[in-house]
Design an enzyme around this catalytic site. Structure first.
Site, PDB file in Angstrom:
ATOM      1  CG  HIS A 206      12.147  -8.454 -58.164  1.00  0.00           C
ATOM      2  ND1 HIS A 206      12.095  -8.593 -56.786  1.00  0.00           N
ATOM      3  CD2 HIS A 206      12.659  -7.213 -58.401  1.00  0.00           C
ATOM      4  CE1 HIS A 206      12.558  -7.493 -56.220  1.00  0.00           C
ATOM      5  NE2 HIS A 206      12.908  -6.644 -57.178  1.00  0.00           N
TER       6      HIS A 206
ATOM      7  CB  CYS B   3       9.507  -8.514 -54.113  1.00  0.00           C
ATOM      8  SG  CYS B   3       9.129  -9.661 -55.478  1.00  0.00           S
TER       9      CYS B   3
END
Length: 237
Positions: free
Chosen positions: A127, A201
């Protein structure tokens, strides 16, 4: 002073801020431009060394700020303690950029993800968020049409395990300009548009870095999703 040049700044190598010393006009990361005479000091050489050593408690990686606690601020404080003149105003006015970092996390909070990512970085599960002006911006899914863009303190995403920070360069955008960019991206990136493979993301981090005019995130952070997305396309064909 006394044959030694002291400075405080973010050093690319080893990658953190600290007080450093070198021979005059021989800084390893910057090209020499000009010497300014700041006056004379009556402080003994040994006391100067102790003085700089004590300053390390307040001038370190945790206190560095590009605009309010930088190399120029350090030089002015040191000149003051030496009884010398303050720095000319134009030196302070020369700071006009902001550092940008990519914050990389192991996806989730499990040991399995951390173990897998440590072995196979190219196809790891990560992430990312982008830090600028003290805020880390990221993108995630929502259950409605609200924006998927949000911010948090740098490196403190509770849903994921922090891994490392990557320096992406400096942006010429002011804080106000960055806020306008985020407002626009918040409209363009609703949480309902989130797609794990094609609009995640990492894709948002790429878009924000592009708007800020800094380097793009390395391919390995999103390589797993890109590979899986490519596989789906081939199967559909």
């Amino acid at each position: 002073v006394c044959g030694t040049e002291y400075s405080f700044a973010w050093n690319m190598f080893p990658g953190f801020a600290e007080i450093s010393s070198n021979e005059p006009r021989s800084h390893p990361e910057h090209k020499f431009r000009l010497t300014l005479a700041m006056g004379y000091s009556a402080v003994p050489p040994r006391e100067i060394v102790r003085m700089v050593s004590r300053m390390g408690d307040e001038w370190n990686n945790n206190t560095f700020n590009l605009h309010t606690r930088n190399n120029h601020n350090f030089s002015e404080i040191l000149c003051g303690q030496l009884g010398a003149q303050p720095l000319p105003k134009w030196i302070h006015d020369n700071i006009s950029t902001e550092r940008v970092f990519l914050r990389v996390y192991n996806l989730g909070q499990t040991f399995i993800t951390r173990w897998h990512n440590s072995l196979v970085k190219s196809y790891g599960a990560f992430h990312t968020g982008v830090e600028v002006y003290g805020r880390e911006y990221c993108f995630g899914a929502t259950q409605d049409d609200s924006s998927g863009v949000g911010w948090l303190p740098p490196g403190e995403c509770e849903q994921h395990d922090f891994r490392e920070s990557l320096y992406m360069g400096t942006t010429d955008c002011s804080k106000e300009q960055v806020e306008k960019i985020i407002i626009q991206l918040s409209i363009e990136w609703p949480g309902s548009s989130y797609d794990m493979l094609r609009r995640n993301c990492h894709n948002f981090s790429q878009a924000l870095c592009g708007k800020l005019g800094v380097s793009q995130p390395p391919a390995w952070v999103n390589e797993l999703a890109s590979t899986l997305a490519g596989g789906e396309v081939k199967q559909a064909v």
